[in-house]
Design a protein around this motif. Structure first.
Motif, PDB file in Angstrom:
ATOM      1  N   LEU A  55       0.801  -1.208  -0.064  1.00 50.16           N
ATOM      2  CA  LEU A  55       0.013  -0.164   0.066  1.00 50.16           C
ATOM      3  C   LEU A  55       0.601   0.839  -0.304  1.00 50.16           C
ATOM      4  CD1 LEU A  55      -3.057   0.220  -0.068  1.00 50.16           C
ATOM      5  CD2 LEU A  55      -2.705   1.038   2.585  1.00 50.16           C
ATOM      6  N   SER A  56       2.138   1.114   0.538  1.00 55.13           N
ATOM      7  CA  SER A  56       3.037   2.203   1.123  1.00 55.13           C
ATOM      8  C   SER A  56       3.692   2.868  -0.318  1.00 55.13           C
ATOM      9  CB  SER A  56       3.882   2.089   1.785  1.00 55.13           C
ATOM     10  OG  SER A  56       4.562   1.136   1.104  1.00 55.13           O
ATOM     11  N   LYS A  57       3.591   1.942  -1.760  1.00 50.94           N
ATOM     12  CA  LYS A  57       3.652   2.304  -2.904  1.00 50.94           C
ATOM     13  C   LYS A  57       2.331   2.415  -3.555  1.00 50.94           C
ATOM     14  CE  LYS A  57       8.372   0.244  -3.445  1.00 50.94           C
ATOM     15  NZ  LYS A  57       9.733  -1.068  -3.348  1.00 50.94           N
ATOM     16  N   ILE A  58       1.733   2.318  -3.891  1.00 52.28           N
ATOM     17  CA  ILE A  58       0.043   2.871  -4.697  1.00 52.28           C
ATOM     18  C   ILE A  58       0.005   4.527  -3.678  1.00 52.28           C
ATOM     19  CG2 ILE A  58      -2.381   1.877  -4.821  1.00 52.28           C
ATOM     20  CD1 ILE A  58      -1.577  -0.726  -3.672  1.00 52.28           C
ATOM     21  N   SER A  59      -0.515   4.959  -4.669  1.00 54.27           N
ATOM     22  CA  SER A  59      -0.732   6.425  -4.409  1.00 54.27           C
ATOM     23  C   SER A  59      -2.066   6.387  -3.830  1.00 54.27           C
ATOM     24  CB  SER A  59      -1.267   7.129  -6.332  1.00 54.27           C
ATOM     25  OG  SER A  59      -1.832   7.654  -6.342  1.00 54.27           O
ATOM     26  N   LYS A  60      -1.925   7.572  -3.476  1.00 53.49           N
ATOM     27  CA  LYS A  60      -3.250   7.774  -1.700  1.00 53.49           C
ATOM     28  C   LYS A  60      -4.811   8.151  -2.751  1.00 53.49           C
ATOM     29  CE  LYS A  60      -4.899   7.913   2.610  1.00 53.49           C
ATOM     30  NZ  LYS A  60      -6.143   8.665   1.854  1.00 53.49           N
ATOM     31  N   THR A  61      -4.477   8.913  -4.013  1.00 53.65           N
ATOM     32  CA  THR A  61      -5.864   8.711  -4.750  1.00 53.65           C
ATOM     33  C   THR A  61      -6.247   7.437  -5.128  1.00 53.65           C
ATOM     34  OG1 THR A  61      -4.471   9.327  -6.707  1.00 53.65           O
ATOM     35  CG2 THR A  61      -4.515  11.349  -4.814  1.00 53.65           C
ATOM     36  N   VAL A  62      -5.413   7.054  -5.418  1.00 49.32           N
ATOM     37  CA  VAL A  62      -6.389   5.678  -5.808  1.00 49.32           C
ATOM     38  C   VAL A  62      -7.370   4.778  -4.840  1.00 49.32           C
ATOM     39  CG1 VAL A  62      -4.906   3.856  -5.838  1.00 49.32           C
ATOM     40  CG2 VAL A  62      -6.352   3.754  -8.014  1.00 49.32           C
ATOM     41  N   GLN A  63      -6.708   5.359  -3.540  1.00 51.08           N
ATOM     42  CA  GLN A  63      -6.835   4.766  -2.431  1.00 51.08           C
ATOM     43  C   GLN A  63      -8.264   5.417  -1.914  1.00 51.08           C
ATOM     44  OE1 GLN A  63      -4.037   3.890   0.630  1.00 51.08           O
ATOM     45  NE2 GLN A  63      -2.669   4.177  -0.343  1.00 51.08           N
ATOM     46  N   ASP A  64      -7.985   6.565  -2.497  1.00 51.70           N
ATOM     47  CA  ASP A  64      -9.930   7.638  -2.013  1.00 51.70           C
ATOM     48  C   ASP A  64     -10.622   6.687  -2.654  1.00 51.70           C
ATOM     49  OD1 ASP A  64      -7.917   8.624   0.395  1.00 51.70           O
ATOM     50  OD2 ASP A  64      -7.632  10.228  -0.749  1.00 51.70           O
ATOM     51  N   ALA A  65     -10.363   7.041  -4.293  1.00 52.23           N
ATOM     52  CA  ALA A  65     -11.384   6.358  -5.254  1.00 52.23           C
ATOM     53  C   ALA A  65     -11.939   5.588  -5.240  1.00 52.23           C
ATOM     54  CB  ALA A  65     -10.718   6.887  -6.573  1.00 52.23           C
ATOM     55  N   THR A  66     -11.045   4.589  -4.318  1.00 51.33           N
ATOM     56  CA  THR A  66     -11.609   3.755  -4.447  1.00 51.33           C
ATOM     57  C   THR A  66     -12.554   3.074  -3.362  1.00 51.33           C
ATOM     58  OG1 THR A  66      -9.725   2.078  -5.768  1.00 51.33           O
ATOM     59  CG2 THR A  66     -10.989   0.926  -4.521  1.00 51.33           C
ATOM     60  N   VAL A  67     -12.086   3.924  -2.691  1.00 50.59           N
ATOM     61  CA  VAL A  67     -12.798   3.547  -0.726  1.00 50.59           C
ATOM     62  C   VAL A  67     -14.729   4.247  -0.795  1.00 50.59           C
ATOM     63  CG1 VAL A  67     -13.643   4.540   1.237  1.00 50.59           C
ATOM     64  CG2 VAL A  67     -11.274   3.338   0.505  1.00 50.59           C
ATOM     65  N   ALA A  68     -14.095   5.621  -2.008  1.00 49.75           N
ATOM     66  CA  ALA A  68     -15.287   6.514  -2.208  1.00 49.75           C
ATOM     67  C   ALA A  68     -16.565   6.357  -3.045  1.00 49.75           C
ATOM     68  CB  ALA A  68     -14.630   8.130  -2.434  1.00 49.75           C
ATOM     69  N   THR A  69     -15.891   5.209  -4.557  1.00 48.39           N
ATOM     70  CA  THR A  69     -16.961   5.092  -5.201  1.00 48.39           C
ATOM     71  C   THR A  69     -17.436   3.231  -4.313  1.00 48.39           C
ATOM     72  OG1 THR A  69     -15.688   5.662  -7.056  1.00 48.39           O
ATOM     73  CG2 THR A  69     -17.188   3.945  -7.728  1.00 48.39           C
ATOM     74  N   GLU A  70     -16.612   2.872  -4.014  1.00 48.82           N
ATOM     75  CA  GLU A  70     -16.844   1.338  -3.692  1.00 48.82           C
ATOM     76  C   GLU A  70     -17.233   0.790  -2.512  1.00 48.82           C
ATOM     77  OE1 GLU A  70     -16.859  -1.093  -5.847  1.00 48.82           O
ATOM     78  OE2 GLU A  70     -16.640  -0.167  -7.385  1.00 48.82           O
ATOM     79  N   ASP A  71     -17.222   1.840  -1.099  1.00 45.44           N
ATOM     80  CA  ASP A  71     -18.020   1.082  -0.237  1.00 45.44           C
ATOM     81  C   ASP A  71     -17.080   2.156   1.135  1.00 45.44           C
ATOM     82  OD1 ASP A  71     -18.370   0.260   1.949  1.00 45.44           O
ATOM     83  OD2 ASP A  71     -16.980  -1.265   2.763  1.00 45.44           O
TER      84      ASP A  71
END
Length: 807
Positions: A90-106
């Motif tokens: 997770l440390s090498k995955i953009s925070k923006t895609v983490q946020d986008a995923t949570v906002a969209t999926e759950d």
């Protein structure tokens, strides 16, 4: 998560769905110990029993990751994958895609415990009142579903896998409700097992993110769509990836860019709504296009360019090596799913040079259909440095002319053919056995043509496989009555080598070849018997190279002479690490002293003398080298040049990939636009070897080959009398006998032995001058690539029929 629209007529179905969901909610609340009024209904009690009986743990296998094959310099040769995936923390995955995923999926992901009862109730009410269906699966439940789908898709044929996937994704009827309950229970267990961040990390690595071909995990998707790492994703890029997950086919930005753009904007809206981006960021992101920068991700050796045949050799090495799995399926599964980094021995500079030279001399679409293959092995290590042929790689069932999947450099076990007769290149094994028996290079033999009766052959330690044999040289020349073993080697005189073999143990000749790794092209040992129960590699005619083997085996055998008798099995892999960085065992070269140093020194030095008035006189490369030409019977039509420096051993074969070719052997067809005359080893293969070695040998170790001691060299007799003068219009054979150019073809015999010329004035072999072919195109078309090459074996009557030739 918003789903596809529904018609007004489905409202009633949604209502009953609401009732069903209410029961599910009740079951879940009771099953996980949440108190609620009215949960005592009999249906719910039954549901609780079902829920409690469902498995509580999810079996998780490592995710399939792509493997990468690298050349020795670190450049990529090919990638292999079942699902193109690169796992990242997770440390090498953009925070923006983490946020986008949570906002969209759950968006309640960080509040619930794996099953969002509030979300289920909200979705149920929404589905009754709205024309659009709304899902209620949490991100954790989706992860569970993805794991089950991944496991269902593994193994078996594609139809069975598709049926298994359909079964685990079916949400209809009571079985669908049961599967939903199972996923819910497993999700709760996952929440107890992992932290929220770990679940999110696993979700981002397992997802299908569309693309052509499909990309799995955000890292592979980021590289594919924009050529960047997942850590560098911008807000609009992150929103696009998060949006694709809902329907990877419908929102594939490569095939449906408008739908993908609209979906991305929906995600941006959700990110803004849930506070992950501000109004300014939202407005700016919506204005951008998709801005794709597609980076193709090739799969397999078909995309490895000129290194495709080496790539296939390494792939087949993995497929046939037990250290990579119990079965071929297991081994290939490791290759396509294991996230391996495979470092190979290939030298790209040598590979490019070899391909350019081979294709330049014999183009892949040449009307002759002639094949040419080249393999280079490093003495002392067994490393395969180059492997090319004059064909383009194709796995098509019916490849076009000039294409094939068959690797001419290797045997059948490694996706090659059945090998090719090697002609006089095989004589080195007789020379090694001759020296082992106590003879010397200057010991003399009677090279007069004669019949050797079956009783004259010696077999000590192996089955007797002798018959009467009447070998002869080019055009039935009688040969000189006496010559040294060294002269016989330099001029490649068949009758002299027959006489040498007749004085020693035939088992030792076969034994020398076996010790230096030579096998039949089909992978069988030289001890293998034919249908009659005989052992062809022990026939007297085998002395002149009727064994069919491969350029790889011959290059490796000659490498042992270059390194004082140390034989190393050829290897194409230096190391393999798995996705976790753990090193896996790889096939070993098992370098060892196969023949004595003094014998190897003697053979190597003798082969250096072929450049001094011998069959390789015109093939010098400007540095110390040893080499041997090889020519089969003209009815077979193959020519070889095997030779070495201190640091490189190269074998070149030229012949018909589909079988015997008398027209090629007799020089009746042009090759590469030129008539070379008979396909002697020095005619076509020789110049290819020379050009390649002259251009590249200095990249590796070079140095002079030591002259052997007197126990190997022997007494040097006075110079032999000069050969009689011949008609300058005639071409002499390798023992100095004249032969008419108009009658160079050999009638087929039961023993496909060999022929080779040498110059009357210097007893040397030189390639016939290249004559430009006529302007009219030959009528013969190239042979179509076969499933495997076919060749004559040893000839009839146990290989003891008469033959002619020499290399």
């Amino acid at each position: 998560m918003v789903s596809q629209g529904k018609s007004a007529g489905s409202a009633l179905g949604a209502f009953f769905g609401f009732i069903g969901i209410s029961c599910v909610v009740g079951v879940l609340m009771a099953g996980v110990g949440i108190p609620a009024a009215g949960v005592a209904a009999s249906g719910t009690k039954s549901g609780i029993k079902v829920f409690n009986s469902l498995p509580a743990t999810l079996s998780e296998k490592p995710l399939a990751q792509s493997s990468t094959m690298l050349a020795a310099d670190g450049s990529v040769i090919a990638k292999f994958y079942w699902e193109n995936r690169i796992e990242e923390p997770l440390s090498k995955i953009s925070k923006t895609v983490q946020d986008a995923t949570v906002a969209t999926e759950d968006y309640r992901f960080f509040q619930h415990g794996g099953v969002d009862l509030q979300g289920i109730a909200r979705a149920a009410v929404h589905d009754v009142l709205s024309p659009n269906l709304q899902g209620a699966s949490t991100l954790t439940q989706q992860y569970v579903k993805n794991v089950l789908v991944e496991q269902a898709a593994e193994g078996g044929d594609s139809k069975k896998a598709a049926a298994r996937v359909a079964k685990v994704t079916d949400s209809s009827g009571m079985s669908g409700i049961s599967r939903k309950l199972r996923q819910a229970k497993l999700a709760i267990a996952i929440e107890k097992k992992y932290s929220k961040k770990e679940i999110l990390n696993r979700y981002l690595n397992i997802n299908n993110y569309g693309g052509s071909p499909r990309q799995y995990g955000v890292e592979a998707a980021s590289r594919h769509f924009w050529g960047i790492h997942a850590s560098k994703l911008s807000i609009p890029q992150a929103a696009l990836l998060a949006g694709i997950v809902k329907d990877p086919s419908a929102f594939n930005p490569e095939t449906h860019p408008k739908a993908a753009l609209n979906r991305r904007n929906t995600v941006l809206h959700l990110m803004h709504e849930h506070g992950y981006i501000n109004a300014s960021q939202y407005a700016q992101a919506k204005k951008t296009g998709l801005n794709l920068n597609i980076h193709e991700t090739s799969n397999g050796c078909a995309n490895a360019g000129i290194s495709a045949y080496f790539c296939d050799y390494v792939e087949q090495t993995i497929a046939t090596s037990p250290q990579f799995g119990k079965t071929v399926s297991d081994r290939l599964g490791l290759l396509t799913r294991g996230g391996l980094t495979i470092k190979t021995t290939l030298d790209p500079k040598l590979e490019h040079s070899a391909q350019r030279i081979v294709s330049g001399r014999v183009p892949d679409t040449d009307p002759s259909g002639v094949g040419q293959a080249l393999t280079t092995v490093q003495p002392g290590t067994g490393k395969v440095l180059a492997m090319v042929q004059n064909r383009k790689y194709s796995v098509a069932p019916k490849p076009k002319d000039g294409y094939t999947s068959v690797n001419y450099n290797v045997g059948k076990k490694l996706h090659g053919g059945s090998g090719f007769q090697v002609g006089s290149t095989y004589k080195v094994f007789t020379l090694a056995a001759w020296l082992k028996d106590g003879h010397t290079l200057h010991d003399r033999v009677d090279a007069t043509r004669r019949n050797f009766p079956a009783s004259s052959w010696t077999y000590k330690g192996c089955p007797k496989n002798a018959g009467a044999w009447d070998p002869h040289n080019s055009e039935d020349g009688e040969g000189t009555s006496s010559m040294s073993a060294l002269t016989a080697t330099v001029q490649s005189v068949n009758t002299a080598f027959a006489a040498m073999a007749n004085e020693i143990n035939m088992c030792d000749i076969q034994g020398a070849a076996k010790k230096l790794g030579v096998r039949w092209g089909n992978g069988k040992s030289l001890d293998a018997k034919n249908a009659n129960g005989s052992i062809p590699a022990l026939f007297p005619s085998s002395v002149l190279g009727t064994v069919t083997t491969t350029p790889l085996d011959m290059a490796s055998a000659y490498a042992a002479f270059a390194d004082k008798g140390k034989y190393c099995a050829p290897v194409g892999i230096t190391s393999i690490t798995n996705a976790k960085g753990k090193k896996l065992p790889v096939p070993s070269a098992n370098c060892h002293q196969a023949i004595s140093k003094k014998i190897a020194t003697g053979v190597a030095w003798a082969l250096t003398q072929t450049f001094n008035g011998g069959t390789t006189e015109d093939l010098k490369i400007g540095m110390p080298a040893g080499a041997k030409t090889g020519t089969t019977n003209f009815s077979v039509g193959a020519g070889w040049l095997d030779g070495f420096t201190k640091g490189m051993s190269t074998a070149v074969w030229t012949g018909s990939p589909t079988g015997n070719d008398p027209a090629l052997g007799n020089g009746r067809i042009p090759v590469g636009g030129h008539y070379y005359g008979p396909n002697y080893g020095a005619a076509i293969s020789g110049p290819t070897w020379q050009a390649f070695m002259k251009q590249n040998a200095k990249r590796y170790k070079v140095g002079k080959f030591a002259k052997p001691g007197n126990d190997i060299l022997g007494y040097t007799p006075p110079p032999e009398p000069p050969e009689p003068t011949t008609n300058p219009d005639q071409e002499s054979n390798d023992s100095g006998e004249p032969s008419s150019p108009s009658s160079t073809s050999s009638s087929p015999s039961s023993d496909p032995t060999t022929t080779e010329p040498s110059s009357p004035s210097s007893s040397k072999s030189s390639p016939p001058s290249r004559t430009t072919a006529p302007t009219t195109k030959p009528t013969n078309a190239p042979h179509p690539p076969p499933s495997h090459p076919v060749h004559n074996g040893h000839g009839g009557n146990n290989g003891h029929g008469h033959g002619h030739g020499g290399h």
